[in-house]
Design a protein around this motif. Structure first.
Motif, PDB file in Angstrom:
ATOM      1  N   UNK A 181      69.590  11.133  60.289  1.00 13.67           N
ATOM      2  CA  UNK A 181      68.240  11.042  60.836  1.00 13.67           C
ATOM      3  C   UNK A 181      67.599  12.416  60.796  1.00 13.67           C
ATOM      4  N   UNK A 182      66.273  12.421  60.709  1.00 12.65           N
ATOM      5  CA  UNK A 182      65.541  13.673  60.648  1.00 12.65           C
ATOM      6  C   UNK A 182      65.260  14.114  59.217  1.00 12.65           C
ATOM      7  N   UNK A 183      64.641  15.285  59.107  1.00  8.61           N
ATOM      8  CA  UNK A 183      64.250  15.827  57.803  1.00  8.61           C
ATOM      9  C   UNK A 183      64.611  17.308  57.759  1.00  8.61           C
ATOM     10  N   UNK A 184      65.139  17.733  56.627  1.00  4.74           N
ATOM     11  CA  UNK A 184      65.461  19.139  56.389  1.00  4.74           C
ATOM     12  C   UNK A 184      64.730  19.611  55.140  1.00  4.74           C
ATOM     13  N   UNK A 185      64.508  20.918  55.055  1.00  7.97           N
ATOM     14  CA  UNK A 185      63.841  21.476  53.882  1.00  7.97           C
ATOM     15  C   UNK A 185      64.826  22.293  53.064  1.00  7.97           C
ATOM     16  N   UNK A 186      64.599  22.300  51.760  1.00  6.37           N
ATOM     17  CA  UNK A 186      65.304  23.176  50.838  1.00  6.37           C
ATOM     18  C   UNK A 186      64.339  24.269  50.432  1.00  6.37           C
ATOM     19  N   UNK A 187      64.734  25.527  50.582  1.00  8.76           N
ATOM     20  CA  UNK A 187      63.822  26.612  50.264  1.00  8.76           C
ATOM     21  C   UNK A 187      64.575  27.793  49.667  1.00  8.76           C
ATOM     22  N   UNK A 188      63.822  28.643  49.016  1.00 11.76           N
ATOM     23  CA  UNK A 188      64.367  29.875  48.433  1.00 11.76           C
ATOM     24  C   UNK A 188      63.464  31.022  48.865  1.00 11.76           C
ATOM     25  N   UNK A 189      64.031  32.082  49.424  1.00 15.54           N
ATOM     26  CA  UNK A 189      63.278  33.253  49.865  1.00 15.54           C
ATOM     27  C   UNK A 189      63.464  34.388  48.867  1.00 15.54           C
ATOM     28  N   UNK A 190      62.346  34.977  48.445  1.00 18.95           N
ATOM     29  CA  UNK A 190      62.382  36.077  47.495  1.00 18.95           C
ATOM     30  C   UNK A 190      62.585  37.402  48.222  1.00 18.95           C
ATOM     31  N   UNK A 191      62.822  38.463  47.459  1.00 21.82           N
ATOM     32  CA  UNK A 191      63.129  39.760  48.058  1.00 21.82           C
ATOM     33  C   UNK A 191      62.001  40.285  48.928  1.00 21.82           C
ATOM     34  N   UNK A 192      60.748  39.955  48.580  1.00 21.03           N
ATOM     35  CA  UNK A 192      59.611  40.462  49.350  1.00 21.03           C
ATOM     36  C   UNK A 192      59.258  39.572  50.538  1.00 21.03           C
ATOM     37  N   UNK A 193      60.094  38.566  50.808  1.00 21.90           N
ATOM     38  CA  UNK A 193      59.877  37.718  51.968  1.00 21.90           C
ATOM     39  C   UNK A 193      59.143  36.424  51.695  1.00 21.90           C
ATOM     40  N   UNK A 194      58.590  36.270  50.506  1.00 21.69           N
ATOM     41  CA  UNK A 194      57.917  35.017  50.176  1.00 21.69           C
ATOM     42  C   UNK A 194      58.945  33.885  50.118  1.00 21.69           C
ATOM     43  N   UNK A 195      58.544  32.730  50.665  1.00 22.34           N
ATOM     44  CA  UNK A 195      59.433  31.573  50.707  1.00 22.34           C
ATOM     45  C   UNK A 195      58.782  30.401  50.001  1.00 22.34           C
ATOM     46  N   UNK A 196      59.541  29.742  49.150  1.00 18.93           N
ATOM     47  CA  UNK A 196      59.059  28.553  48.456  1.00 18.93           C
ATOM     48  C   UNK A 196      59.913  27.360  48.849  1.00 18.93           C
ATOM     49  N   UNK A 197      59.269  26.340  49.418  1.00 21.03           N
ATOM     50  CA  UNK A 197      59.959  25.087  49.693  1.00 21.03           C
ATOM     51  C   UNK A 197      60.074  24.317  48.385  1.00 21.03           C
ATOM     52  N   UNK A 198      61.277  23.917  48.035  1.00 19.61           N
ATOM     53  CA  UNK A 198      61.495  23.242  46.755  1.00 19.61           C
ATOM     54  C   UNK A 198      61.843  21.767  46.920  1.00 19.61           C
ATOM     55  N   UNK A 199      61.885  21.303  48.150  1.00 17.28           N
ATOM     56  CA  UNK A 199      62.158  19.889  48.355  1.00 17.28           C
ATOM     57  C   UNK A 199      62.467  19.574  49.809  1.00 17.28           C
ATOM     58  N   UNK A 200      62.484  18.296  50.111  1.00 17.78           N
ATOM     59  CA  UNK A 200      62.849  17.820  51.432  1.00 17.78           C
ATOM     60  C   UNK A 200      64.088  16.945  51.338  1.00 17.78           C
ATOM     61  N   UNK A 201      64.915  17.014  52.363  1.00 19.25           N
ATOM     62  CA  UNK A 201      66.065  16.117  52.491  1.00 19.25           C
ATOM     63  C   UNK A 201      65.730  15.090  53.557  1.00 19.25           C
ATOM     64  N   UNK A 202      65.757  13.819  53.162  1.00 14.80           N
ATOM     65  CA  UNK A 202      65.443  12.708  54.042  1.00 14.80           C
ATOM     66  C   UNK A 202      66.720  11.936  54.348  1.00 14.80           C
ATOM     67  N   UNK A 203      66.674  11.004  55.306  1.00 12.07           N
ATOM     68  CA  UNK A 203      67.877  10.233  55.625  1.00 12.07           C
ATOM     69  C   UNK A 203      68.540   9.635  54.397  1.00 12.07           C
ATOM     70  N   UNK A 204      69.840   9.815  54.298  1.00 12.82           N
ATOM     71  CA  UNK A 204      70.779   9.425  53.238  1.00 12.82           C
ATOM     72  C   UNK A 204      70.943  10.499  52.179  1.00 12.82           C
ATOM     73  N   UNK A 205      70.085  11.543  52.176  1.00 13.28           N
ATOM     74  CA  UNK A 205      70.273  12.625  51.216  1.00 13.28           C
ATOM     75  C   UNK A 205      71.511  13.436  51.580  1.00 13.28           C
ATOM     76  N   UNK A 206      72.054  14.100  50.568  1.00 17.56           N
ATOM     77  CA  UNK A 206      73.334  14.784  50.663  1.00 17.56           C
ATOM     78  C   UNK A 206      73.127  16.293  50.722  1.00 17.56           C
ATOM     79  N   UNK A 207      73.943  16.983  51.508  1.00 13.21           N
ATOM     80  CA  UNK A 207      73.979  18.442  51.535  1.00 13.21           C
ATOM     81  C   UNK A 207      75.344  18.878  51.022  1.00 13.21           C
ATOM     82  N   UNK A 208      75.340  19.556  49.888  1.00 17.27           N
ATOM     83  CA  UNK A 208      76.579  19.991  49.279  1.00 17.27           C
ATOM     84  C   UNK A 208      77.013  19.066  48.164  1.00 17.27           C
ATOM     85  N   UNK A 209      77.874  19.572  47.286  1.00 23.21           N
ATOM     86  CA  UNK A 209      78.378  18.796  46.159  1.00 23.21           C
ATOM     87  C   UNK A 209      79.878  19.026  46.020  1.00 23.21           C
ATOM     88  N   UNK A 210      80.624  17.978  45.731  1.00 27.25           N
ATOM     89  CA  UNK A 210      82.062  18.163  45.476  1.00 27.25           C
ATOM     90  C   UNK A 210      82.284  19.157  44.341  1.00 27.25           C
TER      91      UNK A 210
END
Length: 242
Positions: A63-92
């Motif tokens: 339940x809930x929503x998480x964000x996937x993001x990447x932060x650059x050296x100068x502090x800028x952050x780009x959200x590259x996607x959302x994780x919704x219910x049933x989405x996976x975090x991590x890979x075998x």
């Protein structure tokens, strides 16, 4: 219908059962997973895992929503996607993740110790097959995200986001069911690369056009599902609309 998650329920009553990594498991395989799983809740705004951190658990968002993001050296952050219910975090087979994962809302995870889960993937064909399917779904989602940010108009971006929320919130999709925006309008603007004013204007336009209706700033109902899907700009039959 919005599902209510109860940690005391078994895997058979899990609200994401139909599309999670265990979707194809039989009763014996579910029993194995029952003995392996643990739940963890992360509060809104808190990190779930940072890019490069050791991956001790592989998790499904219950339940809930998480964000996937990447932060650059100068502090800028780009959200590259959302994780919704049933989405996976991590890979075998992977010991780290490639992006920062942050709880956008309160998030509950169903977690499996990584090494034990990797062995299960090797031993249980139903799980290995589902892991493969989910990896391909993740690749498709990444490609859709590229189209969303790179080519879609503001209205198409908003409609795509709303359609995604509706599609993942209910099974099956029906017009007339209430939903809740998982993000504030400012968060939606940041997520889609738009201004707050543009998001508010497009949502108001969809309300005026009879596509959506709002009870307040977060709760909404889709009045015309076909019109919403048309507004995404996606061409389901692969042809060019002229």
């Amino acid at each position: 219908m919005n599902f209510v998650f109860n940690e005391r329920d078994g895997c058979g009553k899990c609200p994401i059962r139909h599309r999670a990594v265990c979707a194809r498991c039989d009763e014996d395989e579910l029993s194995v997973l029952e003995g392996m799983k643990s739940y963890k809740t992360i509060e809104q705004g808190e990190p779930i895992i940072w890019r490069g951190d050791d991956l001790h658990h592989i998790s499904s968002v219950v339940s809930g929503i998480a964000s996937l993001s990447r932060t650059l050296e100068d502090g800028r952050t780009q959200v590259v996607g959302l994780l919704l219910p049933s989405d996976f975090i991590g890979s075998p087979g992977r010991q780290t993740v490639d992006f920062d994962v942050t709880a956008v809302t309160d998030v509950t995870l169903c977690r499996f110790e990584r090494r034990s889960f990797e062995k299960l993937v090797q031993d249980v064909p139903h799980i290995s097959q589902r892991v493969m399917e989910m990896a391909l779904d993740e690749l498709s989602a990444a490609r859709e995200w590229m189209v969303l940010l790179g080519r879609k108009t503001a209205r198409e971006k908003i409609a795509t986001f709303i359609e995604m929320v509706v599609r993942r919130d209910t099974v099956p999709i029906h017009a007339g069911q209430p939903h809740t925006l998982p993000l504030t309008r400012e968060e939606i603007a940041n997520f889609l690369g738009l201004t707050l004013e543009t998001v508010s204007r497009q949502l108001s336009s969809m309300k005026k056009d009879g596509v959506l209706t709002f009870e307040d700033r977060r709760r909404f109902t889709v009045l015309d599902l076909a019109a919403l899907q048309d507004a995404t700009g996606d061409d389901a039959d692969g042809g060019i609309i002229v």
